[in-house]
Scaffold this motif. Sequence first.
Motif, PDB file in Angstrom:
ATOM      1  N   LEU A  16       0.825  -1.200   0.000  1.00 55.66           N
ATOM      2  CA  LEU A  16       0.000   0.000   0.000  1.00 55.66           C
ATOM      3  C   LEU A  16       0.864   1.257   0.000  1.00 55.66           C
ATOM      4  O   LEU A  16       0.546   2.240  -0.687  1.00 55.66           O
ATOM      5  N   GLN A  17       1.961   1.241   0.749  1.00 52.53           N
ATOM      6  CA  GLN A  17       2.871   2.381   0.745  1.00 52.53           C
ATOM      7  C   GLN A  17       3.446   2.636  -0.646  1.00 52.53           C
ATOM      8  O   GLN A  17       3.496   3.775  -1.118  1.00 52.53           O
ATOM      9  N   TRP A  18       3.881   1.556  -1.338  1.00 54.29           N
ATOM     10  CA  TRP A  18       4.427   1.730  -2.688  1.00 54.29           C
ATOM     11  C   TRP A  18       3.351   2.235  -3.643  1.00 54.29           C
ATOM     12  O   TRP A  18       3.639   3.052  -4.544  1.00 54.29           O
ATOM     13  N   ALA A  19       2.111   1.766  -3.498  1.00 50.50           N
ATOM     14  CA  ALA A  19       1.027   2.247  -4.357  1.00 50.50           C
ATOM     15  C   ALA A  19       0.767   3.732  -4.131  1.00 50.50           C
ATOM     16  O   ALA A  19       0.562   4.495  -5.091  1.00 50.50           O
ATOM     17  N   LEU A  20       0.817   4.173  -2.882  1.00 51.51           N
ATOM     18  CA  LEU A  20       0.629   5.592  -2.583  1.00 51.51           C
ATOM     19  C   LEU A  20       1.775   6.431  -3.144  1.00 51.51           C
ATOM     20  O   LEU A  20       1.556   7.547  -3.643  1.00 51.51           O
ATOM     21  N   VAL A  21       2.991   5.907  -3.069  1.00 52.19           N
ATOM     22  CA  VAL A  21       4.136   6.623  -3.645  1.00 52.19           C
ATOM     23  C   VAL A  21       3.962   6.768  -5.160  1.00 52.19           C
ATOM     24  O   VAL A  21       4.216   7.835  -5.737  1.00 52.19           O
ATOM     25  N   ALA A  22       3.510   5.697  -5.836  1.00 50.06           N
ATOM     26  CA  ALA A  22       3.294   5.756  -7.282  1.00 50.06           C
ATOM     27  C   ALA A  22       2.201   6.767  -7.636  1.00 50.06           C
ATOM     28  O   ALA A  22       2.336   7.546  -8.594  1.00 50.06           O
ATOM     29  N   LEU A  23       1.111   6.779  -6.853  1.00 52.09           N
ATOM     30  CA  LEU A  23       0.044   7.749  -7.106  1.00 52.09           C
ATOM     31  C   LEU A  23       0.527   9.180  -6.895  1.00 52.09           C
ATOM     32  O   LEU A  23       0.188  10.088  -7.673  1.00 52.09           O
ATOM     33  N   ALA A  24       1.316   9.390  -5.860  1.00 51.08           N
ATOM     34  CA  ALA A  24       1.842  10.735  -5.609  1.00 51.08           C
ATOM     35  C   ALA A  24       2.773  11.177  -6.731  1.00 51.08           C
ATOM     36  O   ALA A  24       2.746  12.338  -7.161  1.00 51.08           O
ATOM     37  N   ALA A  25       3.599  10.247  -7.227  1.00 51.36           N
ATOM     38  CA  ALA A  25       4.495  10.588  -8.337  1.00 51.36           C
ATOM     39  C   ALA A  25       3.704  10.936  -9.593  1.00 51.36           C
ATOM     40  O   ALA A  25       4.015  11.906 -10.297  1.00 51.36           O
ATOM     41  N   GLY A  26       2.642  10.158  -9.891  1.00 52.44           N
ATOM     42  CA  GLY A  26       1.806  10.470 -11.047  1.00 52.44           C
ATOM     43  C   GLY A  26       1.122  11.808 -10.919  1.00 52.44           C
ATOM     44  O   GLY A  26       1.037  12.580 -11.887  1.00 52.44           O
ATOM     45  N   TRP A  27       0.625  12.113  -9.728  1.00 53.67           N
ATOM     46  CA  TRP A  27      -0.018  13.413  -9.492  1.00 53.67           C
ATOM     47  C   TRP A  27       0.976  14.557  -9.654  1.00 53.67           C
ATOM     48  O   TRP A  27       0.655  15.604 -10.237  1.00 53.67           O
ATOM     49  N   LEU A  28       2.200  14.365  -9.194  1.00 52.13           N
ATOM     50  CA  LEU A  28       3.218  15.401  -9.325  1.00 52.13           C
ATOM     51  C   LEU A  28       3.590  15.615 -10.791  1.00 52.13           C
ATOM     52  O   LEU A  28       3.772  16.757 -11.234  1.00 52.13           O
ATOM     53  N   VAL A  29       3.708  14.516 -11.557  1.00 52.77           N
ATOM     54  CA  VAL A  29       3.999  14.654 -12.990  1.00 52.77           C
ATOM     55  C   VAL A  29       2.873  15.397 -13.693  1.00 52.77           C
ATOM     56  O   VAL A  29       3.106  16.228 -14.572  1.00 52.77           O
ATOM     57  N   TRP A  30       1.622  15.112 -13.304  1.00 54.06           N
ATOM     58  CA  TRP A  30       0.488  15.788 -13.921  1.00 54.06           C
ATOM     59  C   TRP A  30       0.519  17.290 -13.615  1.00 54.06           C
ATOM     60  O   TRP A  30       0.222  18.114 -14.493  1.00 54.06           O
ATOM     61  N   LEU A  31       0.893  17.671 -12.400  1.00 57.16           N
ATOM     62  CA  LEU A  31       0.961  19.084 -12.033  1.00 57.16           C
ATOM     63  C   LEU A  31       2.097  19.808 -12.760  1.00 57.16           C
ATOM     64  O   LEU A  31       1.946  20.948 -13.205  1.00 57.16           O
ATOM     65  N   LEU A  32       3.250  19.144 -12.871  1.00 62.11           N
ATOM     66  CA  LEU A  32       4.435  19.780 -13.447  1.00 62.11           C
ATOM     67  C   LEU A  32       4.604  19.491 -14.933  1.00 62.11           C
ATOM     68  O   LEU A  32       5.660  19.769 -15.496  1.00 62.11           O
ATOM     69  N   GLY A  33       3.570  18.927 -15.585  1.00 66.15           N
ATOM     70  CA  GLY A  33       3.670  18.549 -16.990  1.00 66.15           C
ATOM     71  C   GLY A  33       4.180  19.642 -17.912  1.00 66.15           C
ATOM     72  O   GLY A  33       5.084  19.403 -18.735  1.00 66.15           O
ATOM     73  N   PRO A  34       3.658  20.890 -17.835  1.00 66.57           N
ATOM     74  CA  PRO A  34       4.111  21.932 -18.773  1.00 66.57           C
ATOM     75  C   PRO A  34       5.598  22.250 -18.692  1.00 66.57           C
ATOM     76  O   PRO A  34       6.205  22.585 -19.705  1.00 66.57           O
ATOM     77  N   ILE A  35       6.196  22.138 -17.502  1.00 69.52           N
ATOM     78  CA  ILE A  35       7.612  22.483 -17.400  1.00 69.52           C
ATOM     79  C   ILE A  35       8.523  21.257 -17.488  1.00 69.52           C
ATOM     80  O   ILE A  35       9.744  21.400 -17.602  1.00 69.52           O
ATOM     81  N   LEU A  36       7.942  20.064 -17.439  1.00 71.61           N
ATOM     82  CA  LEU A  36       8.758  18.854 -17.520  1.00 71.61           C
ATOM     83  C   LEU A  36       9.070  18.440 -18.953  1.00 71.61           C
ATOM     84  O   LEU A  36       9.972  17.636 -19.174  1.00 71.61           O
ATOM     85  N   THR A  37       8.324  18.979 -19.931  1.00 69.50           N
ATOM     86  CA  THR A  37       8.487  18.540 -21.318  1.00 69.50           C
ATOM     87  C   THR A  37       9.915  18.687 -21.825  1.00 69.50           C
ATOM     88  O   THR A  37      10.476  17.728 -22.378  1.00 69.50           O
ATOM     89  N   PRO A  38      10.579  19.853 -21.689  1.00 66.94           N
ATOM     90  CA  PRO A  38      11.962  19.939 -22.182  1.00 66.94           C
ATOM     91  C   PRO A  38      12.909  18.993 -21.458  1.00 66.94           C
ATOM     92  O   PRO A  38      13.852  18.471 -22.063  1.00 66.94           O
TER      93      PRO A  38
END
Length: 395
Positions: A16-38
Motif C-alpha cells: 500500500l505504501q508503494w502504491a501511494l508513492v506511485a500515485l503521488a508521483a503520477g499526481w506530481l507529474v500531472w501538475l508539473l507537466g508543462p515544465i517537464l516537457t523539455p
Amino acid sequence: MDETPAGDISRFLKRLQWALVALAAGWLVWLLGPILTPFVVAALLGWLGDPLVDRLERAGRSRNTAVILVFTLMALLLALALLILVPTLQRQVITLVESLPHYRDWFVGTAVPWLEQRTRLQLSTWLDPEYMIEQLRVHWERAGGIATTALGYLSRSGFAVFAMIANVVLIPVLTFFFLRDWDVFVERAASLVPRDHLAIASQLAKESSEMLGGFLRGQFTVMLILGAMYGIGLWAIGLDLGLLIGIVAGLLTFVPYLGPTSGVVFGVIAALVQHGDWKHVAGVLAVFGVGQVIESYWLTPKLVGDRIGLHPVAVIFAVLAGGQLFGFLGMLLALPVAAVANVLLRYAHARYTHSRLYAGQAPAIVIPDQRVSEGGIIMPGNDGDAEEGEGEGRA
C-alpha cells in the motif's frame, strides 16, 4: 517467509505504501507537466546518445570529448533536417492554402452530393452559408462565449510563445548535461535501490533500456525512410501536395496503422480534387501498397523487429492514454512507460507461474514408471525390479 496474519498485514501495508508513492508521483507529474516537457525530451536524447558516448570512451577518448562529438553530430543532423524540411514544408503549406478553394468546391459540389445520394441525408443544408449565418445569429450568445474564450486564449498566447521559445533554448542545454552525466545519474539511481533487490532491478532496467532503445532508434529510421518514400512517390505521380502528405504519413507511422491509413485518405482526396480520375487514385494506392510491403518485409523486421514486445493495440492505447492524462508530455512518456511496464509484467508473470498461488496446494501426482515390451505394448514398471537394478549397478 512469514505466513502468520501479522506477516500478511505487514506485506499488505508495504504494498500500500508503494502504491501511494506511485500515485503521488503520477499526481506530481500531472501538475508539473508543462515544465517537464523539455527535461523529458532532453533525457530521451541523452539516453539515446549515451551508448555512442560510451563507445567513444572505450575507444580512448575522454568523456567530455566524446560528449562534445556526439552532441555536435546530433546538432548537425537536426540542422540538416531543418534545412531540408522547413523550406519544403513551407512551399507545401503555401500550396495547400492556395488549393483550399478547390478542395471546398470539390467537397460541396462532388463529395456531399455523393454522400447524400447514398445516405439519404440532407448534408448540403448544413453547408449553406445563409443557413450557417442564421444558426450563428440564433446561437449568438453561445458564439459570444466561445469568442470570449478565444480572445482570452489569444491574450495569453504571448506567454505560450515565450514558454515555447524557452523550451527550445533549454532542450539543447539540458541534452548536453544529460549526455555528460548520464552514467552519474544511473549510478545515483542504482544507489537508492535496496541491496536485496539490486540484481533484479539492474537486470530489469537493462532489459527495458535495450528493448526501448532499439525500438526507438529503429522506429525513427523507419519513419524517415517511409516519409521520404511516400513523399517522393506521391510527388512522382503528380500530386502537388505529395511531399506534405508523405511526410505526415511517415511521421504518423510511429502509431501503428495510423500513418498509412491517413496517407491513403489524404492522398486519395488530393488525387480526386487535383486530377479527378481513378488513374491517380490507383497511383496513390500503389505508392502506399509498395511502401507497406517494404516496411512489413524489410524495414520493420530489419530495423525494429519485436524489440518492444507490445501489440499494436497496446501501443495505440498507451499513446492515447498518455496524451489524455498528461498531454504532450504523456505522449512522450507513453512508450517508455509501456516498455518498462511490459518488462515488469513479464517478470511478474514468471514469478506468478512459479508461485504457490499458481501451482496450488495439492500434492504432486507421481506417474509410475512405464516400459515398452518387445511387442510394443507399454507395461507398468516394477519398483522392485528398479531397486534390484540399482543395487546391481551399485555392486
